[in-house]
Structure formats: structure tokens, C-alpha cells
Design a protein around this motif. Structure first.
Motif, PDB file in Angstrom:
ATOM      1  N   ASN A  37       0.876  -1.310   0.039  1.00 28.56           N
ATOM      2  CA  ASN A  37      -0.151   0.050   0.066  1.00 28.56           C
ATOM      3  C   ASN A  37       0.855   1.129   0.025  1.00 28.56           C
ATOM      4  O   ASN A  37       0.595   2.148  -0.883  1.00 28.56           O
ATOM      5  N   LEU A  38       1.974   1.231   0.914  1.00 26.34           N
ATOM      6  CA  LEU A  38       2.808   2.343   0.798  1.00 26.34           C
ATOM      7  C   LEU A  38       3.515   2.607  -0.515  1.00 26.34           C
ATOM      8  O   LEU A  38       3.549   3.766  -0.945  1.00 26.34           O
ATOM      9  N   LEU A  39       3.898   1.533  -1.212  1.00 27.31           N
ATOM     10  CA  LEU A  39       4.475   1.801  -2.442  1.00 27.31           C
ATOM     11  C   LEU A  39       3.407   2.170  -3.576  1.00 27.31           C
ATOM     12  O   LEU A  39       3.798   3.060  -4.499  1.00 27.31           O
ATOM     13  N   LEU A  40       2.343   1.445  -3.524  1.00 25.95           N
ATOM     14  CA  LEU A  40       1.205   1.788  -4.698  1.00 25.95           C
ATOM     15  C   LEU A  40       0.642   3.263  -4.557  1.00 25.95           C
ATOM     16  O   LEU A  40       0.122   3.606  -5.436  1.00 25.95           O
ATOM     17  N   ASP A  41       0.686   3.491  -3.231  1.00 26.62           N
ATOM     18  CA  ASP A  41       0.229   4.892  -2.858  1.00 26.62           C
ATOM     19  C   ASP A  41       1.079   6.157  -3.722  1.00 26.62           C
ATOM     20  O   ASP A  41       0.614   6.887  -4.295  1.00 26.62           O
ATOM     21  N   MET A  42       2.385   5.861  -3.807  1.00 29.50           N
ATOM     22  CA  MET A  42       3.175   6.720  -4.476  1.00 29.50           C
ATOM     23  C   MET A  42       3.031   6.426  -5.872  1.00 29.50           C
ATOM     24  O   MET A  42       3.072   7.579  -6.758  1.00 29.50           O
ATOM     25  N   VAL A  43       2.640   5.287  -6.426  1.00 30.61           N
ATOM     26  CA  VAL A  43       2.559   4.981  -7.855  1.00 30.61           C
ATOM     27  C   VAL A  43       1.085   5.765  -8.309  1.00 30.61           C
ATOM     28  O   VAL A  43       1.260   6.415  -9.524  1.00 30.61           O
ATOM     29  N   ARG A  44       0.291   5.492  -7.665  1.00 28.14           N
ATOM     30  CA  ARG A  44      -1.151   6.202  -8.020  1.00 28.14           C
ATOM     31  C   ARG A  44      -1.047   7.781  -7.642  1.00 28.14           C
ATOM     32  O   ARG A  44      -1.997   8.246  -8.434  1.00 28.14           O
ATOM     33  N   ASP A  45      -0.280   8.169  -6.665  1.00 29.95           N
ATOM     34  CA  ASP A  45      -0.393   9.775  -6.944  1.00 29.95           C
ATOM     35  C   ASP A  45       0.028  10.337  -7.961  1.00 29.95           C
ATOM     36  O   ASP A  45       1.369  10.255  -8.403  1.00 29.95           O
ATOM     37  N   LYS A  46      -0.787  11.139  -8.604  1.00 31.39           N
ATOM     38  CA  LYS A  46      -0.536  11.966  -9.842  1.00 31.39           C
ATOM     39  C   LYS A  46       0.384  12.870  -9.710  1.00 31.39           C
ATOM     40  O   LYS A  46       0.923  13.505 -10.652  1.00 31.39           O
ATOM     41  N   THR A  47       0.803  13.262  -8.322  1.00 32.72           N
ATOM     42  CA  THR A  47       1.781  14.446  -8.107  1.00 32.72           C
ATOM     43  C   THR A  47       3.125  13.827  -8.145  1.00 32.72           C
ATOM     44  O   THR A  47       4.026  14.661  -8.200  1.00 32.72           O
ATOM     45  N   SER A  48       3.190  12.369  -8.003  1.00 31.75           N
ATOM     46  CA  SER A  48       4.573  11.855  -7.671  1.00 31.75           C
ATOM     47  C   SER A  48       5.611  12.123  -9.048  1.00 31.75           C
ATOM     48  O   SER A  48       4.982  11.553 -10.269  1.00 31.75           O
ATOM     49  N   ALA A  59       9.513   3.493  -6.674  1.00 33.77           N
ATOM     50  CA  ALA A  59       8.617   2.531  -6.016  1.00 33.77           C
ATOM     51  C   ALA A  59       8.508   1.184  -6.508  1.00 33.77           C
ATOM     52  O   ALA A  59       8.186   0.167  -6.105  1.00 33.77           O
ATOM     53  N   PHE A  60       8.744   1.162  -8.085  1.00 28.49           N
ATOM     54  CA  PHE A  60       8.481  -0.152  -8.756  1.00 28.49           C
ATOM     55  C   PHE A  60       9.939  -1.035  -8.487  1.00 28.49           C
ATOM     56  O   PHE A  60       9.919  -2.338  -8.553  1.00 28.49           O
ATOM     57  N   LYS A  61      10.897  -0.170  -8.122  1.00 26.83           N
ATOM     58  CA  LYS A  61      12.091  -0.972  -7.859  1.00 26.83           C
ATOM     59  C   LYS A  61      12.004  -1.585  -6.621  1.00 26.83           C
ATOM     60  O   LYS A  61      12.406  -2.781  -6.490  1.00 26.83           O
TER      61      LYS A  61
END
Length: 1159
Positions: free
Chosen positions: A83-94, A102-104
């Protein structure tokens, strides 16, 4: 900095990790949960800084790797980490860098691939949702001015794009396509279009270019996945078109293995699409598969079981599509592909296709597979055929009625070998054949294989013990074990499986010479094993296999003497005259071994060997040498093998007491031995030692059998002809001839040496002496020493005997002198320290002679000789070469602790037994410097050994090998620290050290190393006690020796070592210090710039180390001159600065000496 506290956390984590590793796999929970949560929470702050990002990534990798063997400990924590990593992926401002990071981290958790691969797999999972994709699009026509692409088309575009990339994401794209295209909603609208796109890609791509290969790879993977996962009724309309397009690609002509494999994979999927999925009713089904039931033969007689009846095929009449024949044909071609992965894929395809065919057609496929087993086919076809048969048998598609055709070809495949130049191919075929036998054991009831049990068991046993390749031996052992367990009908199966297990068959020699004898003890296997050796292994291309086979025949012949005498020997005699070199070589060796085996059996039964051999066999053995000589087969490239083989034949026939005494063949054999020894310099270096040993051994056996007149009495003619000739050869110009005839003299029996012993010893002693013209003949000196020791053991010891009869009081001193003189042989050439061979042989010979005298006539061992012997061995035991040091230590300890009876006159025996107790030295690894030197340096405390041990240590401490230098230095310094408070011991040590230096002046082997050792002991303050006395004799003498050593020297290494020693001697006070500084000032103007720079650097360090050398008021100026001067400049410039330095140090300036002019 956001990661400012990472080092602390990392350190704590490393400590926890060390504790976990110390406990083994005893982790009980995810102990880094809080650290991981903090680490993931800081990614937003550190993703932009490279160093911090890499630290975070590496720390996370270390944490995850700890739990690879216990991943279940991570399961409760995966949700919040994801969840912590996917939140970064889903965040459009990232930012993109954070998303990629995050994918690494996701990759580290999942161990698959990185960003694109993960996204494609994720997308393929979303394609499994049961809703129509049109629901995600809304009303695409609501706003005509905007062009919107449907979700279905967007996914398809992404998949098509990534099917053409060059990394692992291409594989994920193929998985995505297979799940996407086979959806009901997508299949109706996009399947035909995607297949058209894929076929067009294949048609316009070329496997000659890398871009084309990548594009074809992606398309083939996608098509194969679609036809694998799609419904048959959905894919069937397109199968024929795809197959035609695939035929047009001509993938079989590509040199890309992966493309050919994917082509075979797609072809079989198309074939399975043509045929309706069904389980063949006619297939063979084995009933009980219980291992226990198979082994309980006593519970039920298997011979009474009825064979299973194969039911008739209920679908014999249905039509077979046209494309199936093409598919089968391509798969059969794939069985012959040059790459294993393609053949394996084709074999699986054959099995899958045959399972959907009617019985008659499937049987035709089996027949086509059997066509691969023709000797006109290549090894690839044989291998592919074996894999296909294994698949068919494993699936129950190879009916028992076919076994009578299949088993013979599998038995041939178990011994398949095709010679290719100097090697052969076929190991993969034999390995696959073992796999077939393994599969058959699991597939068939015991009664089905019962008619073939004897042949299969024998073939597997033969492969287990006689195959050249360890993989094949182990595969055959596994197949035999499987048959024993599943079938329960293999003769003596449990006993054989227990002996010939996976590990036991790993050693080839053990298989040929030990396991084979055990198995051949069972009558069912004896003759097949012997026949296989004669037919297949005696003519093998590998010389080691031929020699092992001959020795194996020697062992097995005693188990089947009648068969060996009546069948094997005649066959071998005919092979001994073959035109093939390897066959001739192996057959002659085998003839020798079998004959000797029959002789030993005859001796046990008090019968002559001729009772086992027919007259034509005896004559055939007699004529082998003459026929080879007439055909000039001792010459040329094969001459080496023939000479070695016939020498072995001569040895074994002589030992077998063949009735050839007085026969002309004995003279022919003698000529061969002499000519071989005389021609050793013409033999290749790899075979030289083996041929020499064979000739020498043959000579010894020949003399013992055919040159004896009465027991213990030599034939005068042979003695008078042989020994003078061999002694004359010792004076020849060829080193190898000297080696050969020295060894030959050493092998002569006692009755031939009687009366000429002194003459022989004198000739061999001349060989051991080095002269300017033969200084490089180290091997000849080595063999001469070995011959002397062997002769002494042969003739024995008689204290008051004649020097022509035995070792006695008159010649023992002469023998010892020759052996001890060789202990100082340090000859070097392009091969390195060749003198070490001589020293090793001298040590061995001295030990053997001394032990012989100690057991028989201890009074012949002189005290002075024993002292010199022990000192020389002690010196070798402290030198630098590990192997020879270990040998010397072994000799020293053997002589010290020998008690049957003890060796007399060993110096300091009581002290040595206390320093080197028997219980301790037995466990010491003398090869290891860390274990050897602490023991050896203890001998420095014994005055008799001190000089020689110090001489050896000087070479070790000043050597090049890091481990030897380290441990020898540590041991020497440890000893010297221990005698610091004993002025008498230190004074005695220093005198010995100076004596070693003086005796080896200008001997670069010792002097350069000795200078390095002096540097170590001076730098470590070992002579500080001498520094308190002005002009101590040790310092004065040492300076004199150093000056003499480097006078007019141009050896850079010697000069550099002497600079270090001179700088170390500055610690001594008095006039000697002034003289040292003067010597250093001379070196500051040496002609070599490298010496000038090294001297300045060393003097700079010296001034810093010894503060009393330079007055405080000029110290800064001295340091400035040493550091600022360009010492590699022109000599006039350097000389000016050197003179200035002399003035500052209070040393007289060196004066230039003009060279006398030529008159």
C-alpha cells in the motif's frame, strides 16, 4: 538530510543480521518492520538524491534477502508495504523518478522484473475482470470535438508496442496479450485484427537482423500464448491461416535458437487446436504404482498376472484435419534440431499430439520417431528420438506391443558414441536413453518389461560403471534404481543400487576397478560387462578409458576365466593388428592384462598359465612385437602409444612366466626397451614419464624371468652385455636418455648387479654431479639419485661385505656424499627452480638409505654424516616452496621419530622430541606456512641447526609469496623477541646471522632475501640491545658486508633492499652511524634515478623515525632538502644538493674519483 539517521539504523540492522546469521535459520518474526516502514516513508524525500536513494535501496534489499528462506514471515506485512508503494505510484503528483523507485522496491519484494514488467503483469491481471471493457469507456461520442480511444484499443496498443521491445517486458506483453485477446468481448472485436497484425509482423520481419528477431520473438510468443490459453472453438477458424503463414517464415532455417523453439511451440499448439481435446481410450494405463507392492514379490507371483488389455479405439473413424500431417512433420523435423531446447519442445509436442490421435495414426507417429534411430542420422536425431520415446511412454502412448522394437534401439542409444576427430559426441544421447529407461520403469507393469529385463538391466549396469561421462553414469544409476523400485524384477537390484549410488559412481576409476568387480560377481552381469569392454571401450578414443578398460578386464577375467581364454583373448589378438591406432593400443593393453589375470588364477590352482591358453593364443602373443616392428608401427605419431602398450605387454607376459626363455622374441623385447629409453627425447613431454616408467618396469620383469640362469644367478651373457651398455648411455649428450637408463639401472634385480655394484654406483654418481655443460640436466640428476637409493635397497647392506656386492663400510660414505652434495642444487632455468626436483629426490633417497642402515647396520651411520643430513633437511624444511618444505618436514620428523630401531647420532634428539612431539606433529599440515614455520623456528634455539634453519628462513622471509613471507616473518620475530633478555643467545644468533651473510656474499638467491630479512628485524627493534653500545662488532661487521654486497651492483632490487637495511642501521651509535650516512649519501648520487629517489624517501622516513640522527637546529632544512629536491634530475644538480645535505648531517662530502685515461 532526510536520511541522516540511516547509518545508525543500518548499523543496528547489521548487528541484528549478524545475530540472525549466527543462529542459522532461526528467525521467528519480521524484526525490521519499524525500520522498513520508516525507510519506505522517506522515499519521497530521498528519491532526488542519488547517494541517499542508493543507500535506501541497498538497505531494503539486504532486509528482504534475509527472509528469502522464510518468506512466510513477511506475509503479515506485505499489505502495508504494498500500500505504501502503490500510493506513491497512484499519486498523480509523484514525479517519474519516485514512481520508478517505488517499482524498484516492488521488484525487490517480488523478485520478478522492474517497472515496465511489473506494470504489464499488473495490467494482465486486470484483464481477468469479468466486466465488458466498454463499461469503462462511457459515451465515447458525447463530445465529438474530442477524439477518445477506447480502453480496449489502449490496452491493445500497449501490448503491441511492448511485443517489440528488447528486454524482459516482451515476455510480460505476451502474457498480457494471451489474457486480453481471449476475453469474450475482445475476441469478437479484436482477435482477427490482432492475428492479422501478428502475421504481417512475421511476414515483413527477417531473422537476419536483430530488429527482426525481436519482432518475430514477440509475435511468436503472443501467438503461442493465445493458442495455448484460448478456447479451441475460438482459435480453430484461424489455425490453418496461421500455420500457412508460419510455414512461409521458414523458421527452421534461422540460426536463432529461441525463434526455432517458439516456432515448434506454436506449431504444436496449432496441431492441438486442429484436434479435439480428449483422453485417448486406447492408451496404456498402469494400475498399481506402489513401490512397496512392486518389491513384495513373495506376496504374489507376478508371472501369473495377466497383461492389461488395451481397449479398442472408439473414434477410429473421425476425420483428421489436413493441417495435422504438416504439424506432425514439422515436429519430427524439430526432433533433429541442433539445439536441445528445440528438440525437447518438439518431443513434448509429439507426445501431446499423439494423445489426441486415433490409435493407428499414433502408431504411425511412433514408427516415424523410430526412424530417427538410424546410424545414417546424426546424434541430434538420436537424442530427439529418445526424448520423444520417453514422452510417449510417460503418457501411456507407447503400447507394449511396440516394446520389442523400441527396447533394442534404446539399448543401442545407451552406448551411442560417434567419434569426431580427437573426441566424440553422444553423451547427451546416452543421458536421454537413461531417461527413457527411467520413464519406462514408471510407465509399464512389470510383466510388460519382463522379457527385456535382462538386456535393460545389463545395459544400465554397463552405463553405470563404464560410461566415460559422470552425468551419464549418474543418470544410468538413477534409471537402474527407478527400475529396481518400480519393477522389482532386476536381478540383485537392491545390492547393486546400494553399491552404485549417485556419489559412488562419481569417480571413474572407482567405477571401472571397484564397483565393476562387485557387480560382475553376479553371474547375470559378468559376461555382458566383459563383452562390452571388448567391443566398445578397448577401442575408445580416450586413452585413460582404454587403460582403465584393460585393468577392468584384468579384474573381470578372473571371474570368467574360460570365457576370457576362449573368446576374449582371440578377439583381442585380432584387434591388436587393427589399422586403427586406438584399437591396437587398447587391445595390446587388454591382452597383457587378461593374460596376467589368467596366470594369477593358474598360480592359485597350481597350474601353468598355458593350461588356460591355446597354442595359437600363445603364438599370437609372441608375435605381436614382431608384427608391429615389421609394419614400422613404432615410428610416427602412433609410435608413442605402441611403445607404451608393448612395454606393458612385455611386463605382464614376463610376470606370467610365458614359455619364451631362449626365444628370439626376448631379444626383440630388449631392443624395444633399449630403443625406447634411448629415444625418450623424441617423445612428447606429456607422455614421456609414462613411457619411461613402462619401459623400466618391463625391463625389471624381463630380467627377473628371462635373464636368470639359476635362482639368484644371472646369465653371464646378459649381464656382460646389459650393464656396460647402460653405463655408456649415462655419459651420452641427451638428458632424457640419461634419465631413462638411470632409472633402468635402478630397476635391475640384485643378481644382475652382483659383482658390478661399485661400477654401477660410480656411473650413477657421475650423473648426479653437475658440470658446466650439463648444469640444466636436473631431471637426469633426480633420476640418478632415485636409482642410487633403489639399488641400495635392492642389494641390501653387509657391513664387512664387498663394495661390488652390497652397501658396506667401504662405499657407504661415498653414497652419502653423493646424496648430500645434491641437497645444495639450486639450479634455475626457464622452468623455474628445477634444482628443487633434485633436492626432493635427494631428501627421499637419504631417508630411505638411512632407515635401511638403521634397520640393518646402524654402525655404518657416521655421526658427522647424520648431523649434516639432519641440518640439510632442516634447511629445506624452512625454505619458501610449500610442497618441498612439506616434504622436508615429513622426512625430518620421520627420521627423528623412527624407532625400529632409532636412527643413531641425531643431534639434540631429546630437545627435538620435546619441541616436536610425535603426538603434535602428526596433525600438522606442513604445506600451510601458518602451521609449519612456528614449529621450524624453534630449531633456532639449537646451535647445531641454527645456521641452516636461519639460511632457509632468510629465503622465506625475503620471498615473494604473501602467506610464506607473513608467517615466516611472524615466527622469526617471535623467536627473536623471546631472546631479547638473553644477551648470550642474542649474541650467538647475531654471529650466526653474519656468518650466513658472509658465506653467501654475491649469491643473489640468498643475499637479496637476506637483506629483506635484515630490514624486518632492524625495523622491529630486534637488535635494540646493540644500539646502546658504540660501534658494536655486529653493526660494524654488518655494514662491511652490506658495502661489499652492493659494490658495483646494478641489481635494483638488491640496492633497494640495502637502502632499507642501511637506514635501519642508523639506530646504532658511534662511528658506524657516520659510515652509514656516508654510504647513504653515495646512494643519493647513484647513476640510477630510481635508486636516488628511493634513497631520499627512505632517508626522509629515517630522519622522522630516529630523532637523534639530525640536530634540532638543522632538522627543518634537512627535511626541506630531502623533500624539495628533484632527485631524478641531472647528476650535477643532484650532487650539489647531496653535498649540502652532507654538510648539514656532519658527514664528509664524497669525492669524485677520476677514471684512469687509456694510454
Amino acid at each position: 538530510m532526510a536520511l541522516g539517521d540511516l547509518p545508525v539504523a543500518g548499523a543496528a540492522g547489521e548487528e541484528a543480521e549478524d545475530e540472525a546469521l549466527a543462529r542459522g535459520a532461526a528467525l521467528e518474526a519480521f524484526g525490521e518492520s519499524e525500520e522498513t516502514r520508516a525507510l519506505l516513508g522517506r522515499l519521497r524525500a530521498v528519491h532526488g538524491e542519488r547517494a541517499a536513494r542508493e543507500v535506501a535501496e541497498e538497505r531494503f534489499r539486504v532486509i528482504m534477502d534475509k527472509y528469502q528462506e522464510q518468506p512466510h514471515l513477511l506475509d503479515p506485512h506485505l499489505e502495508w508495504m504494498m500500500n505504501l508503494l502503490l500510493d506513491m505510484v497512484r499519486d498523480k503528483t509523484s514525479p517519474a523518478a519516485l514512481v520508478h523507485l517505488a517499482f524498484k522496491f516492488l521488484y525487490i519484494i517480488t523478485k520478478t522484473w522492474e517497472t515496465r514488467y511489473m506494470l504489464l503483469l499488473w495490467l494482465s491481471m486486470t484483464c481477468l475482470i469479468p466486466f465488458d471493457f466498454s463499461r469503462f469507456d462511457g459515451n465515447l461520442l458525447a463530445q465529438p470535438e474530442e477524439t477518445r480511444v477506447s480502453t480496449m484499443d489502449r490496452i491493445l496498443c500497449i501490448a503491441q508496442a511492448y511485443l517489440a521491445v528488447s528486454d524482459k517486458a516482451r515476455d510480460a506483453a505476451a502474457v498480457l496479450v494471451s489474457r486480453f485477446i481471449t476475453r469474450p468481448d475482445v475476441r469478437q472485436r479484436r482477435m482477427a485484427g490482432f492475428l492479422d497484425w501478428s502475421l504481417c509482423t512475421l511476414a515483413r520481419s527477417s531473422f537476419q537482423t536483430m530488429e527482426g528477431v525481436i519482432a518475430m520473438d514477440g509475435s511468436l510468443q503472443a501467438l503461442a500464448q493465445i493458442f495455448k490459453h484460448g478456447k479451441r472453438e475460438d482459435c480453430l477458424p484461424y489455425a490453418s491461416t496461421v500455420l500457412q503463414s508460419l510455414d512461409g517464415c521458414r523458421l527452421s532455417e534461422s540460426n536463432q535458437t529461441l525463434l526455432r523453439k517458439l516456432g515448434v511451440k506454436l506449431v504444436q499448439r496449432l496441431g492441438l487446436t486442429f484436434l479435439p481435446p480428449k483422453v485417448a481410450t486406447w492408451r496404456y494405463q498402469r494400475g498399481c504404482r506402489s513401490l512397496a507392492a512392486n518389491l513384495q514379490l513373495s506376496a504374489q507371483d507376478r508371472s501369473e498376472q495377466k497383461p492389461l488389455e488395451v481397449p479398442p479405439d472408439s473414434d477410429e473413424d473421425y476425420d483428421i484435419p489436413d493441417g495435422v500431417e504438416s504439424v506432425i512433420e514439422q515436429l519430427l523435423v524439430g526432433l533433429k534440431d541442433k539445439d536441445t531446447v528445440v528438440r525437447w519442445s518438439a518431443a513434448k509436442g509429439i507426445g501431446r499430439m499423439a494423445g489426441r490421435l486415433p490409435r493407428v495414426l499414433a502408431d504411425e507417429v511412433v514408427g516415424s520417431v523410430l526412424d530417427c534411430f538410424s546410424f545414417q542420422e546424426t546424434d541430434k536425431a538420436w537424442h530427439g528420438g529418445c526424448l520423444a520415446l520417453a514422452e510417449l511412454g510417460r503418457r501411456g502412448l507407447l503400447l507394449p506391443s511396440r516394446l520389442k522394437e523400441v527396447v533394442p534401439v534404446i539399448l543401442k542409444a545407451l552406448t551411442y558414441e560417434e567419434k569426431r576427430g580427437a573426441c566424440s559426441v553422444g553423451a547427451h544421447v546416452r543421458d536421454a536413453a537413461c531417461y527413457v529407461c527411467w520413464a519406462f520403469a514408471r510407465a509399464y507393469e512389470p510383466q510388460e518389461l519382463r522379457p527385456f529385463v535382462t538386456s535393460i538391466a545389463s545395459a544400465l549396469v554397463i552405463s553405470t560403471v563404464f560410461d566415460r561421462d559422470v552425468n551419464c553414469r549418474r543418470a544410468a544409476s538413477a534409471a537402474f534404481q527407478e527400475n529396481v523400485g518400480r519393477q522389482g524384477t532386476f536381478p540383485h537390484g537392491i545390492d547393486i543400487v546400494t553399491t552404485a549410488d549417485y556419489f559412488a559412481v562419481g569417480n571413474r576409476a572407482h567405477c571401472f576397478l571397484v564397483i565393476s568387480v562387485f557387480i560382475a560377481g553376479f553371474p547375470e552381469y559378468t559376461q555382458p560387462m566383459i563383452d562390452h569392454l571388448v567391443a566398445m571401450k578397448i577401442c575408445h578414443w580416450d586413452g585413460d578409458v582404454r587403460e582403465l578398460s584393460a585393468k577392468a578386464l584384468h579384474n573381470l577375467a578372473q571371474l570368467a576365466p574360460e570365457h576370457s581364454a576362449a573368446q576374449v583373448l582371440p578377439a583381442l589378438l585380432s584387434m591388436a593388428l587393427s589399422s586403427d591406432l586406438h584399437t591396437r593400443h587398447g587391445a595390446i593393453l587388454a591382452c597383457a592384462e587378461v593374460t596376467y589375470a589368467l596366470f594369477k588364477l593358474a598360480v592359485q590352482r597350481d597350474r601353468p598359465v598355458t593350461d588356460y591358453l591355446e597354442e595359437n593364443v600363445v603364438q599370437g602373443l609372441r608375435q605381436i612385437h614382431q608384427q608391429l616392428w615389421e609394419r614400422q608401427l613404432y615410428r610416427g605419431l602412433g609410435g608413442e602409444l605402441m611403445r607404451q602398450a608393448v612395454c606393458v605387454l612385455v611386463e605382464k607376459l614376463s610376470l606370467s612366466r610365458m614359455p619364451f626363455r631362449g626365444d628370439s622374441v626376448v631379444g626383440g623385447w630388449q631392443w624395444l626397451i633399449d630403443d625406447t629409453l634411448r629415444s625418450l627425447h623424441l617423445v612428447s613431454s606429456q607422455a614421456r614419464q609414462q613411457i619411461k616408467e613402462a619401459a623400466v618396469t618391463a625391463l625389471a620383469a624381463l630380467c627377473c624371468e628371462y635373464y636368470v640362469k639359476e635362482p639368484g644367478e644371472a646369465c653371464p651373457e646378459a649381464q656382460e652385455a646389459l650393464i656396460p651398455q647402460y653405463l655408456a648411455e649415462l655419459r651420452g649428450p641427451e638428458e632424457m636418455a640419461r634419465c631413462g637408463f638411470s632409472s633402468a639401472l635402478g630397476a635391475l634385480p640384485a643378481f644382475l648387479l652382483r659383482g658390478q655394484l661399485q661400477q654401477v654406483l660410480t656411473g650413477l654418481m657421475a650423473v648426479t654431479r653437475s658440470s658446466p655443460k650439463d648444469v640444466s640436466f636436473a631431471e637426469a640428476r633426480r633420476d640418478g639419485l632415485k636409482a642410487i637409493a633403489r639399488i641400495c635397497q635392492t642389494v641390501g647392506v653387509k657391513a664387512e661385505g664387498s663394495p661390488d656386492e652390497a652397501v658396506c663400510r667401504e662405499n657407504v660414505a661415498q653414497v652419502y656424499s653423493a646424496l648430500l652434495d645434491c641437497m645444495g642444487d639450486y639450479t634455475t632455468d626457464s622452468r623455474g627452480d628445477v634444482g628443487s626436483w633434485v633436492r626432493e629426490a635427494a631428501m627421499t633417497s637419504l631417508m630411505e638409505l638411512t632407515l635401511l642402515l638403521a634397520q640393518t647396520q646402524p654402525s655404518l651411520i657416521d655421526a658427522h654424516v647424520c648431523e649434516r643430513l639432519m641440518c640439510c633437511v632442516a634447511q629445506q624444511a624452512s625454505e619458501k616452496i610449500d610442497r618441498f618444505r612439506a616434504h622436508a618436514c615429513s622426512v625430518f620428523v620421520t627420521l627423528l621419530h623412527f624407532d625400529s630401531p632409532p636412527v643413531p647420532h641425531v643431534p639434540h634428539r631429546e630437545e627435538l622430541e620435546r619441541l616436536l612431539p610425535r603426538s603434535d606433529v602428526a596433525s600438522v599440515n606442513w604445506n600451510a606456512p601458518s602451521q609449519a614455520f612456528p614449529h621450524i623456528t624453534q630449531l633456532l634455539a639449537l646451535p647445531t641447526y641454527r645456521y641452516h634453519v636461519l639460511l632457509g628462513l632468510a629465503v622465506s622471509v625475503g620471498g615473494l609469496t604473501e602467506s610464506t613471507v607473513r608467517y615466516s616473518t611472524q615466527s622469526l620475530l617471535g623467536y627473536m623477541k623471546g631472546i631479547q633478555k638473553d644477551p648470550e643467545a642474542l649474541g650467538s644468533f647475531s654471529k650466526t646471522l653474519l656468518q650466513v651473510f658472509e658465506n653467501n656474499l654475491l649469491n643473489d638467491r640468498v643475499s637479496v632475501a637476506l637483506l629483506k630479512m635484515l630490514d624486518q628485524v632492524l625495523a622491529n627493534g630486534c637488535f635494540d640491545i646493540f644500539a646502546t653500545e658504540e660501534n658494536h662488532p655486529f653493526c660494524v661487521k654488518l655494514l662491511t658486508l652490506c658495502k661489499e654486497e652492493i659494490r658495483k651492483s646494478k641489481d635494483v632490487q638488491k640496492l633497494l633492499s640495502s637502502i632499507a637495511v642501511l637506514c635501519g642501521m642508523v639506530q646504532f651509535c658511534g662511528d658506524v652511524r657516520k659510515k652509514v650516512l656516508l654510504q647513504l649519501s653515495l646512494l643519493l648520487c647513484h647513476p640510477f634515478p630510481v635508486i636516488r629517489k628511493a634513497t631520499a624517501s627512505r632517508v626522509y622516513e629515517m630522519v622522522l623515525t630516529y630523532s637523534d640522527v639530525v640536530a634540532a637546529d638543522v632538522l627543518d632544512e634537512v627535511m626541506a632538502v630531502l623533500s624539495d629536491t628533484a632527485w631524478d634530475a641531472a647528476l650535477p644538480v643532484v650532487r650539489e644538493q647531496r653535498n649540502r645535505l652532507c654538510d648539514l648531517l656532519g658527514v664528509p662530502r664524497p669525492q669524485l674519483v677520476s677514471k684512469p685515461s687509456a694510454c
